[in-house]
Write a protein that holds these residues in place. Structure first.
Motif, mmCIF file in Angstrom:
data_model
loop_
_atom_site.group_PDB
_atom_site.id
_atom_site.type_symbol
_atom_site.label_atom_id
_atom_site.label_comp_id
_atom_site.label_asym_id
_atom_site.label_seq_id
_atom_site.Cartn_x
_atom_site.Cartn_y
_atom_site.Cartn_z
ATOM 1 N N HIS A 9 0.881 -1.169 0.000
ATOM 2 C CA HIS A 9 0.000 0.000 0.000
ATOM 3 C C HIS A 9 0.918 1.218 0.000
ATOM 4 O O HIS A 9 1.472 1.598 1.038
ATOM 5 N N ALA A 36 3.280 -1.008 4.053
ATOM 6 C CA ALA A 36 2.557 0.210 3.707
ATOM 7 C C ALA A 36 3.294 1.459 4.152
ATOM 8 O O ALA A 36 3.996 1.464 5.176
ATOM 9 N N VAL A 76 0.790 -6.884 5.135
ATOM 10 C CA VAL A 76 0.804 -5.578 4.491
ATOM 11 C C VAL A 76 2.140 -4.883 4.708
ATOM 12 O O VAL A 76 2.675 -4.870 5.822
ATOM 13 N N LEU A 131 -7.091 -2.239 0.284
ATOM 14 C CA LEU A 131 -6.208 -2.574 1.415
ATOM 15 C C LEU A 131 -6.966 -3.423 2.435
ATOM 16 O O LEU A 131 -6.458 -4.461 2.897
#
Length: 315
Positions: free
Chosen positions: A218, A241, A239, A229
């Motif tokens: 992300h 990010a 994730v 997301l």
């Protein structure tokens, strides 16, 4: 309740129309931006009804849900609709003059602005207009994480046009750590060494492919919280990010790696590629967190309370 709304954001609308109401969507012959009607690639219930513009004035409508400033002008075409109670869903972060961004509907007494994140509520100056926050909710994807492919995944729309906003300039740095797969609309121009693109796939097919990738990136610098997301987290992807906007609240500690240091994030991506057990552990924590915070039942209950408040206040 009979609710008039335009089909603007597919994933958000998919969650919203799962409620107990009747949802009326304008449709034009060309199914253009002001009359797309029902979604064709999302699974929507039969309570969503297409209504040609010429029939709207005869429809029984209780409340109007707006998502673009121009929709207020469209309501003026039907005097009966213009007088109805209205809520305006603000999906986006301000695009200019941050932090002094005035909302287009600031200082109005005939509408309530509903922000989808607390970050949006913080950064938009809405003046005297009433505001509230109803955080996102999603229909849980059917796909489940396997992480079998040692590849990174991104879901984004129009990354070539949007450039630095979506972190497109960062893609090659992550592709140097592991092959990168980019899913979404307008991604065709990104194809390059170690970057593969999947242009506008059906949502269910995209979720199935995301589940096979080792980790989710992300990389948006400045955006509202993308539903992709949350969907990736719910599938079980770990994730990596940028620690910007609402992502810092959506991805709790132990569910992924967040930082504004891009070098640290590329190292984290490589670590997850090389550590499938750790990737699975972080992904499981992220899935649990996403289900708690962004579950469909909570989302619909919050909206029902707000809609009832607006309807009662208008009587």
């Amino acid at each position: 309740m009979n609710i008039l709304l335009w089909h603007v954001h597919g994933s958000w609308t998919t969650a919203f129309v799962q409620g107990k109401h009747r949802y009326l969507m304008p449709v034009t012959p060309d199914r253009g931006p002001w009359g797309r009607g029902r979604a064709r690639t999302f699974d929507w219930p039969e309570t969503v009804e297409e209504v040609p513009y010429e029939r709207l004035a005869r429809e029984e409508i209780d409340l109007v849900l707006l998502q673009r400033p121009e929709e207020l002008d469209l309501l003026e075409l039907w005097a009966s609709c213009a007088r109805l109670p209205k809520v305006y869903v603000e999906h986006n972060t301000p695009r200019a003059d941050v932090p002094d961004s005035r909302h287009p509907l600031a200082d109005r007494d005939d509408v309530r602005i509903v922000h989808v994140t607390h970050f949006n509520d913080l950064f938009w100056d809405c003046g005297r207009t009433r505001t509230t926050v109803v955080e996102h909710g999603i229909v849980e994807p059917r796909a489940r994480y396997t992480g079998e492919l040692e590849r990174l995944a991104v879901v984004t729309n129009e990354p070539v046009r949007r450039g630095r906003v979506t972190g497109t300039d960062l893609f090659p740095r992550f592709a140097a750590a592991a092959p990168l797969d980019v899913f979404g609309m307008g991604v065709a121009g990104l194809a390059a060494e170690r970057i593969a693109v999947f242009d506008d796939p059906p949502q269910a097919a995209m979720h199935a492919e995301l589940a096979r990738r080792r980790a989710y990136l992300h990389l948006c610098r400045w955006t509202s919280l993308g539903l992709s997301l949350i969907e990736a987290m719910t599938i079980g992807l770990p994730v990596v990010a940028l620690a910007t906007t609402e992502a810092v609240a959506a991805v709790p500690a132990g569910a992924g790696v967040l930082s504004t240091n891009v070098g640290a994030l590329t190292e984290a991506a490589l670590w997850l590629i090389e550590s499938p057990d750790e990737a699975r552990r972080l992904g499981a924590a992220g899935r649990a967190a996403a289900l708690r915070r962004y579950g469909l039942d909570r989302f619909l209950a919050d909206w029902d309370r707000l809609l009832e408040e607006e309807l009662c206040a208008s009587r």
